[in-house]
Design a protein around this motif. Structure first.
Motif, PDB file in Angstrom:
ATOM      1  N   MET A 141       0.847  -1.162   0.000  1.00  0.00           N
ATOM      2  CA  MET A 141       0.000   0.000   0.000  1.00  0.00           C
ATOM      3  C   MET A 141       0.911   1.249   0.000  1.00  0.00           C
ATOM      4  N   PRO A 142       0.727   2.185  -0.952  1.00  0.00           N
ATOM      5  CA  PRO A 142       1.575   3.371  -1.020  1.00  0.00           C
ATOM      6  C   PRO A 142       1.301   4.328   0.147  1.00  0.00           C
ATOM      7  N   LEU A 143       2.345   4.977   0.564  1.00  0.00           N
ATOM      8  CA  LEU A 143       2.197   5.960   1.633  1.00  0.00           C
ATOM      9  C   LEU A 143       1.562   7.227   1.090  1.00  0.00           C
ATOM     10  N   ARG A 144       0.707   7.819   1.904  1.00  0.00           N
ATOM     11  CA  ARG A 144       0.091   9.081   1.512  1.00  0.00           C
ATOM     12  C   ARG A 144       1.001  10.233   1.935  1.00  0.00           C
ATOM     13  N   PRO A 145       1.164  11.201   1.068  1.00  0.00           N
ATOM     14  CA  PRO A 145       1.990  12.345   1.461  1.00  0.00           C
ATOM     15  C   PRO A 145       1.303  13.139   2.562  1.00  0.00           C
ATOM     16  N   LYS A 146       2.101  13.638   3.474  1.00  0.00           N
ATOM     17  CA  LYS A 146       1.569  14.463   4.553  1.00  0.00           C
ATOM     18  C   LYS A 146       1.265  15.854   4.008  1.00  0.00           C
ATOM     19  N   PRO A 147       0.193  16.452   4.477  1.00  0.00           N
ATOM     20  CA  PRO A 147      -0.099  17.817   4.031  1.00  0.00           C
ATOM     21  C   PRO A 147       0.938  18.785   4.624  1.00  0.00           C
ATOM     22  N   ALA A 148       1.184  19.857   3.910  1.00  0.00           N
ATOM     23  CA  ALA A 148       2.134  20.868   4.378  1.00  0.00           C
ATOM     24  C   ALA A 148       1.585  21.545   5.630  1.00  0.00           C
ATOM     25  N   THR A 149       2.468  21.779   6.589  1.00  0.00           N
ATOM     26  CA  THR A 149       2.045  22.464   7.815  1.00  0.00           C
ATOM     27  C   THR A 149       2.248  23.975   7.693  1.00  0.00           C
ATOM     28  N   GLN A 150       2.987  24.384   6.691  1.00  0.00           N
ATOM     29  CA  GLN A 150       3.206  25.801   6.440  1.00  0.00           C
ATOM     30  C   GLN A 150       2.425  26.209   5.200  1.00  0.00           C
ATOM     31  N   PRO A 151       1.984  27.455   5.145  1.00  0.00           N
ATOM     32  CA  PRO A 151       1.324  27.897   3.910  1.00  0.00           C
ATOM     33  C   PRO A 151       2.336  27.914   2.774  1.00  0.00           C
ATOM     34  N   PRO A 152       1.873  27.807   1.543  1.00  0.00           N
ATOM     35  CA  PRO A 152       2.807  27.830   0.417  1.00  0.00           C
ATOM     36  C   PRO A 152       3.517  29.181   0.339  1.00  0.00           C
ATOM     37  N   LEU A 153       4.697  29.163  -0.279  1.00  0.00           N
ATOM     38  CA  LEU A 153       5.424  30.408  -0.469  1.00  0.00           C
ATOM     39  C   LEU A 153       4.631  31.330  -1.386  1.00  0.00           C
ATOM     40  N   PRO A 154       4.609  32.608  -1.083  1.00  0.00           N
ATOM     41  CA  PRO A 154       3.906  33.528  -1.990  1.00  0.00           C
ATOM     42  C   PRO A 154       4.600  33.569  -3.345  1.00  0.00           C
ATOM     43  N   HIS A 155       3.836  33.895  -4.363  1.00  0.00           N
ATOM     44  CA  HIS A 155       4.360  33.926  -5.729  1.00  0.00           C
ATOM     45  C   HIS A 155       5.565  34.871  -5.831  1.00  0.00           C
ATOM     46  N   ASP A 156       5.523  35.991  -5.144  1.00  0.00           N
ATOM     47  CA  ASP A 156       6.608  36.977  -5.196  1.00  0.00           C
ATOM     48  C   ASP A 156       7.410  36.950  -3.887  1.00  0.00           C
ATOM     49  N   CYS A 157       7.832  35.772  -3.478  1.00  0.00           N
ATOM     50  CA  CYS A 157       8.496  35.561  -2.200  1.00  0.00           C
ATOM     51  C   CYS A 157       9.781  36.404  -2.077  1.00  0.00           C
ATOM     52  N   PRO A 158       9.835  37.311  -1.106  1.00  0.00           N
ATOM     53  CA  PRO A 158      11.038  38.133  -0.948  1.00  0.00           C
ATOM     54  C   PRO A 158      12.253  37.327  -0.482  1.00  0.00           C
ATOM     55  N   LEU A 159      12.029  36.251   0.242  1.00  0.00           N
ATOM     56  CA  LEU A 159      13.136  35.411   0.683  1.00  0.00           C
ATOM     57  C   LEU A 159      13.869  34.823  -0.513  1.00  0.00           C
ATOM     58  N   GLU A 160      13.118  34.421  -1.499  1.00  0.00           N
ATOM     59  CA  GLU A 160      13.717  33.864  -2.723  1.00  0.00           C
ATOM     60  C   GLU A 160      14.606  34.894  -3.405  1.00  0.00           C
ATOM     61  N   ASP A 161      14.169  36.151  -3.438  1.00  0.00           N
ATOM     62  CA  ASP A 161      14.976  37.207  -4.055  1.00  0.00           C
ATOM     63  C   ASP A 161      16.313  37.382  -3.343  1.00  0.00           C
ATOM     64  N   VAL A 162      16.287  37.381  -2.015  1.00  0.00           N
ATOM     65  CA  VAL A 162      17.518  37.541  -1.238  1.00  0.00           C
ATOM     66  C   VAL A 162      18.428  36.345  -1.447  1.00  0.00           C
ATOM     67  N   LEU A 163      17.867  35.145  -1.440  1.00  0.00           N
ATOM     68  CA  LEU A 163      18.681  33.946  -1.620  1.00  0.00           C
ATOM     69  C   LEU A 163      19.335  33.913  -2.998  1.00  0.00           C
ATOM     70  N   ILE A 164      18.606  34.326  -4.020  1.00  0.00           N
ATOM     71  CA  ILE A 164      19.167  34.361  -5.372  1.00  0.00           C
ATOM     72  C   ILE A 164      20.316  35.368  -5.420  1.00  0.00           C
ATOM     73  N   LEU A 165      20.130  36.524  -4.812  1.00  0.00           N
ATOM     74  CA  LEU A 165      21.182  37.538  -4.808  1.00  0.00           C
ATOM     75  C   LEU A 165      22.409  37.054  -4.043  1.00  0.00           C
ATOM     76  N   LEU A 166      22.209  36.473  -2.867  1.00  0.00           N
ATOM     77  CA  LEU A 166      23.340  35.996  -2.069  1.00  0.00           C
ATOM     78  C   LEU A 166      24.036  34.807  -2.706  1.00  0.00           C
ATOM     79  N   ALA A 167      23.319  34.047  -3.518  1.00  0.00           N
ATOM     80  CA  ALA A 167      23.915  32.891  -4.176  1.00  0.00           C
ATOM     81  C   ALA A 167      24.791  33.293  -5.355  1.00  0.00           C
ATOM     82  N   GLY A 168      24.747  34.555  -5.749  1.00  0.00           N
ATOM     83  CA  GLY A 168      25.564  35.014  -6.858  1.00  0.00           C
ATOM     84  C   GLY A 168      27.047  34.873  -6.548  1.00  0.00           C
ATOM     85  N   ALA A 169      27.824  34.614  -7.582  1.00  0.00           N
ATOM     86  CA  ALA A 169      29.262  34.398  -7.416  1.00  0.00           C
ATOM     87  C   ALA A 169      29.909  35.541  -6.657  1.00  0.00           C
ATOM     88  N   TRP A 170      30.596  35.215  -5.586  1.00  0.00           N
ATOM     89  CA  TRP A 170      31.427  36.112  -4.781  1.00  0.00           C
ATOM     90  C   TRP A 170      30.643  37.102  -3.927  1.00  0.00           C
TER      91      TRP A 170
END
Length: 120
Positions: A1-30
């Motif tokens: 019997m396949p396992l059922r995925p657990k529902p997320a306990t956190q709301p989904p990330l917003p479409h324009d997530c500011p955290l993603e913007d910061v992470l992309i910038l910090l991930a830039g070379a150097w």
């Protein structure tokens, strides 16, 4: 019997997530390394080039330009002959200092942990 995925306990990330913007910038070379060296105070381009021994002049120039466009760096042309440029952190990038300090502490613990565990 396949396992059922657990529902997320956190709301989904917003479409324009500011955290993603910061992470992309910090991930830039150097980016993190440049922020690290500028924490101690303004540095001239040549100083940063020597600090970051493996970075090319072209890559450093591009990265500094991107960081300046995003408001992380201030660029000041110094009145000298030949003209020299100095870079410093902005108030917004100063807010990242606590993040850099935390990353350094975690990195040190990770390094100690990896030295303690035998390789598999």
């Amino acid at each position: 019997m396949p396992l059922r995925p657990k529902p997320a306990t956190q709301p989904p990330l917003p479409h324009d997530c500011p955290l993603e913007d910061v992470l992309i910038l910090l991930a830039g070379a150097w980016t993190v390394q440049i922020l690290w060296f500028l924490r101690a105070g303004p540095r001239r381009f040549g100083d940063l080039r020597r600090d970051l021994t493996r970075v090319s002049t072209k890559v450093l120039t591009n990265r500094l330009r991107v960081m300046q466009q995003h408001g992380l760096l201030e660029r000041q042309v110094l009145p000298s002959n030949p003209p020299q440029v100095e870079y410093s952190l902005t108030p917004m990038s100063r807010e990242l200092e606590a993040v850099l300090n935390s990353m350094e502490q975690v990195g040190r613990r990770l390094k100690r942990h990896s030295l303690q565990e035998p390789a598999a």
